[in-house]
Design a protein around this motif. Structure first.
Motif, PDB file in Angstrom:
ATOM      1  N   SER A  54     -35.739  19.277   5.082  1.00  0.00           N
ATOM      2  CA  SER A  54     -34.896  19.754   3.989  1.00  0.00           C
ATOM      3  C   SER A  54     -35.755  20.531   2.999  1.00  0.00           C
ATOM      4  N   VAL A  55     -35.111  21.366   2.210  1.00  0.00           N
ATOM      5  CA  VAL A  55     -35.804  22.091   1.152  1.00  0.00           C
ATOM      6  C   VAL A  55     -36.346  21.083   0.139  1.00  0.00           C
ATOM      7  N   ARG A  56     -37.489  21.382  -0.391  1.00  0.00           N
ATOM      8  CA  ARG A  56     -38.109  20.466  -1.357  1.00  0.00           C
ATOM      9  C   ARG A  56     -37.160  20.140  -2.509  1.00  0.00           C
ATOM     10  N   GLY A  57     -36.989  18.867  -2.764  1.00  0.00           N
ATOM     11  CA  GLY A  57     -36.137  18.417  -3.861  1.00  0.00           C
ATOM     12  C   GLY A  57     -34.675  18.262  -3.513  1.00  0.00           C
ATOM     13  N   ALA A  58     -34.296  18.637  -2.268  1.00  0.00           N
ATOM     14  CA  ALA A  58     -32.874  18.600  -1.901  1.00  0.00           C
ATOM     15  C   ALA A  58     -32.314  17.193  -1.931  1.00  0.00           C
ATOM     16  N   ARG A  59     -32.973  16.278  -1.265  1.00  0.00           N
ATOM     17  CA  ARG A  59     -32.454  14.915  -1.174  1.00  0.00           C
ATOM     18  C   ARG A  59     -32.385  14.254  -2.558  1.00  0.00           C
ATOM     19  N   ARG A  60     -33.406  14.460  -3.352  1.00  0.00           N
ATOM     20  CA  ARG A  60     -33.443  13.876  -4.701  1.00  0.00           C
ATOM     21  C   ARG A  60     -32.314  14.449  -5.567  1.00  0.00           C
ATOM     22  N   THR A  61     -32.076  15.747  -5.409  1.00  0.00           N
ATOM     23  CA  THR A  61     -31.012  16.389  -6.180  1.00  0.00           C
ATOM     24  C   THR A  61     -29.640  15.891  -5.758  1.00  0.00           C
ATOM     25  N   MET A  90     -13.705  21.565 -16.574  1.00  0.00           N
ATOM     26  CA  MET A  90     -14.714  20.559 -16.271  1.00  0.00           C
ATOM     27  C   MET A  90     -15.175  20.687 -14.814  1.00  0.00           C
ATOM     28  N   ILE A  91     -16.484  20.735 -14.606  1.00  0.00           N
ATOM     29  CA  ILE A  91     -17.025  20.831 -13.262  1.00  0.00           C
ATOM     30  C   ILE A  91     -16.935  19.471 -12.566  1.00  0.00           C
ATOM     31  N   LYS A  92     -16.267  19.456 -11.425  1.00  0.00           N
ATOM     32  CA  LYS A  92     -16.099  18.213 -10.669  1.00  0.00           C
ATOM     33  C   LYS A  92     -16.841  18.217  -9.336  1.00  0.00           C
ATOM     34  N   ALA A  93     -17.189  19.404  -8.840  1.00  0.00           N
ATOM     35  CA  ALA A  93     -17.776  19.483  -7.495  1.00  0.00           C
ATOM     36  C   ALA A  93     -18.863  20.538  -7.424  1.00  0.00           C
ATOM     37  N   VAL A  94     -19.804  20.304  -6.520  1.00  0.00           N
ATOM     38  CA  VAL A  94     -20.859  21.268  -6.239  1.00  0.00           C
ATOM     39  C   VAL A  94     -20.885  21.510  -4.734  1.00  0.00           C
ATOM     40  N   PHE A  95     -20.714  22.767  -4.361  1.00  0.00           N
ATOM     41  CA  PHE A  95     -20.795  23.163  -2.958  1.00  0.00           C
ATOM     42  C   PHE A  95     -22.119  23.885  -2.720  1.00  0.00           C
ATOM     43  N   PHE A  96     -22.712  23.631  -1.578  1.00  0.00           N
ATOM     44  CA  PHE A  96     -23.998  24.217  -1.222  1.00  0.00           C
ATOM     45  C   PHE A  96     -23.890  25.009   0.074  1.00  0.00           C
ATOM     46  N   ASP A  97     -24.628  26.094   0.145  1.00  0.00           N
ATOM     47  CA  ASP A  97     -24.920  26.695   1.429  1.00  0.00           C
ATOM     48  C   ASP A  97     -25.863  25.738   2.156  1.00  0.00           C
ATOM     49  N   LEU A  98     -26.024  25.899   3.471  1.00  0.00           N
ATOM     50  CA  LEU A  98     -26.906  24.990   4.214  1.00  0.00           C
ATOM     51  C   LEU A  98     -28.292  25.588   4.458  1.00  0.00           C
ATOM     52  N   ASP A  99     -28.346  26.707   5.177  1.00  0.00           N
ATOM     53  CA  ASP A  99     -29.631  27.279   5.567  1.00  0.00           C
ATOM     54  C   ASP A  99     -30.362  27.904   4.383  1.00  0.00           C
ATOM     55  N   ASP A 100     -31.592  27.472   4.190  1.00  0.00           N
ATOM     56  CA  ASP A 100     -32.452  27.921   3.096  1.00  0.00           C
ATOM     57  C   ASP A 100     -31.893  27.581   1.717  1.00  0.00           C
ATOM     58  N   THR A 101     -30.987  26.628   1.688  1.00  0.00           N
ATOM     59  CA  THR A 101     -30.534  26.057   0.422  1.00  0.00           C
ATOM     60  C   THR A 101     -30.738  24.545   0.465  1.00  0.00           C
ATOM     61  N   ILE A 102     -30.224  23.918   1.510  1.00  0.00           N
ATOM     62  CA  ILE A 102     -30.458  22.493   1.732  1.00  0.00           C
ATOM     63  C   ILE A 102     -31.499  22.280   2.833  1.00  0.00           C
ATOM     64  N   VAL A 103     -31.385  23.050   3.905  1.00  0.00           N
ATOM     65  CA  VAL A 103     -32.321  22.940   5.040  1.00  0.00           C
ATOM     66  C   VAL A 103     -33.247  24.139   5.058  1.00  0.00           C
ATOM     67  N   ASP A 104     -34.539  23.890   5.193  1.00  0.00           N
ATOM     68  CA  ASP A 104     -35.542  24.951   5.174  1.00  0.00           C
ATOM     69  C   ASP A 104     -35.612  25.596   6.554  1.00  0.00           C
ATOM     70  N   THR A 105     -34.786  26.618   6.795  1.00  0.00           N
ATOM     71  CA  THR A 105     -34.636  27.133   8.156  1.00  0.00           C
ATOM     72  C   THR A 105     -35.395  28.415   8.458  1.00  0.00           C
ATOM     73  N   THR A 106     -35.636  29.276   7.486  1.00  0.00           N
ATOM     74  CA  THR A 106     -36.293  30.550   7.777  1.00  0.00           C
ATOM     75  C   THR A 106     -37.683  30.341   8.354  1.00  0.00           C
ATOM     76  N   ARG A 107     -38.486  29.531   7.702  1.00  0.00           N
ATOM     77  CA  ARG A 107     -39.841  29.281   8.195  1.00  0.00           C
ATOM     78  C   ARG A 107     -39.805  28.547   9.530  1.00  0.00           C
ATOM     79  N   LEU A 108     -38.843  27.647   9.668  1.00  0.00           N
ATOM     80  CA  LEU A 108     -38.710  26.892  10.910  1.00  0.00           C
ATOM     81  C   LEU A 108     -38.372  27.811  12.070  1.00  0.00           C
ATOM     82  N   ALA A 109     -37.434  28.726  11.869  1.00  0.00           N
ATOM     83  CA  ALA A 109     -37.021  29.640  12.933  1.00  0.00           C
ATOM     84  C   ALA A 109     -38.178  30.542  13.353  1.00  0.00           C
TER      85      ALA A 109
END
Length: 243
Positions: free
Chosen positions: A95-102, A1-20
């Protein structure tokens, strides 16, 4: 049973490539505006080479840029670059589009949420706190605090240990097939490749390590429900065969 979801941060949760990219361009433009005697393309190209050689966390990019351009050290030019760079990153960080809602949906559904990211701890926490995302995450692991970078298995095992989870109880979501997906799969986690940003068409030799691929973060809750159904059906089949 899946209990947890781990995320990378840059370009997964935070839109960093375009920002940099935007921040670096604005830095060079501001340096030229304040007297740097160089054309934009030459200075920007040299800056990118410096970042490639010394890494994005190096603190003296603009100092070294003057050396590369064979110019005398000038604190005014360096300050102009630093100011424009940081002002851009503060003004346009998002944040990446849809991150907060997800994240909100996953929290409502009772999942443990975490971040597994490489980088400078202060810089990474700054992104999380500026975007007010810290309330969503139960665990945040940053490579420079642990002494190992992804895809080293230790950082993933440490995340599982902190959350008191078995590998099969956790999902890793990230934009990089090598560091995020290959790394997590090696320790037994379920992997979801978020095809986004500058790595959307890179490192494809590691594609087989991705259990699933998504184009939008909003797909994650549906993906997790699908995994639960598969697990339930597999359990039912096992019971039938055992009878």
């Amino acid at each position: 049973m899946i209990k947890a979801v781990f995320f990378d941060l840059d370009d997964t949760i935070v839109d960093t490539t375009r920002l940099a990219e935007m921040a670096r361009r604005n830095a060079i433009e501001n340096m030229i505006r304040h007297g740097l005697p160089a054309d934009f393309d030459t200075a920007y190209g040299e800056l990118l080479d410096l970042i490639s050689e010394y890494g994005s966390n190096f603190s003296r990019h603009f100092d070294y840029l003057l050396r590369r351009l064979e110019l005398p050290y000038n604190p005014k030019w360096v300050s102009a670059g630093v100011i424009a760079y940081h002002n851009t990153k503060i003004a346009y960080l998002k944040s990446v589009r849809g991150a907060r809602r997800t994240l909100l949906q996953l929290k409502k559904e009772g999942y443990i949420l975490g971040i597994i990211t490489d980088g400078n701890p202060v810089k990474q926490w700054e992104k999380i706190l500026r975007l007010e995302l810290d309330e969503y995450f139960d665990h945040v692991l940053i490579s420079d605090e642990l002494g190992v970078k992804k895809p080293h298995p230790r950082i993933f095992r440490k995340a599982l240990q902190r959350a008191d989870l078995k590998p099969e109880e956790a999902v890793m979501v990230g934009d990089r097939l090598y560091s995020d997906i290959y790394g997590a799969k090696r320790v037994g986690m379920t992997t979801v490749w978020f095809r986004y940003g500058k790595y959307a068409d890179r490192e494809l030799e590691y594609l087989d390590y991705a259990d699933l691929t998504i184009e939008r973060l909003e797909e994650i809750p549906r993906v997790l429900r699908g995994l639960e159904i598969e697990e339930s059906e597999a359990g039912a089949d096992k019971e039938v065969h055992s009878d």
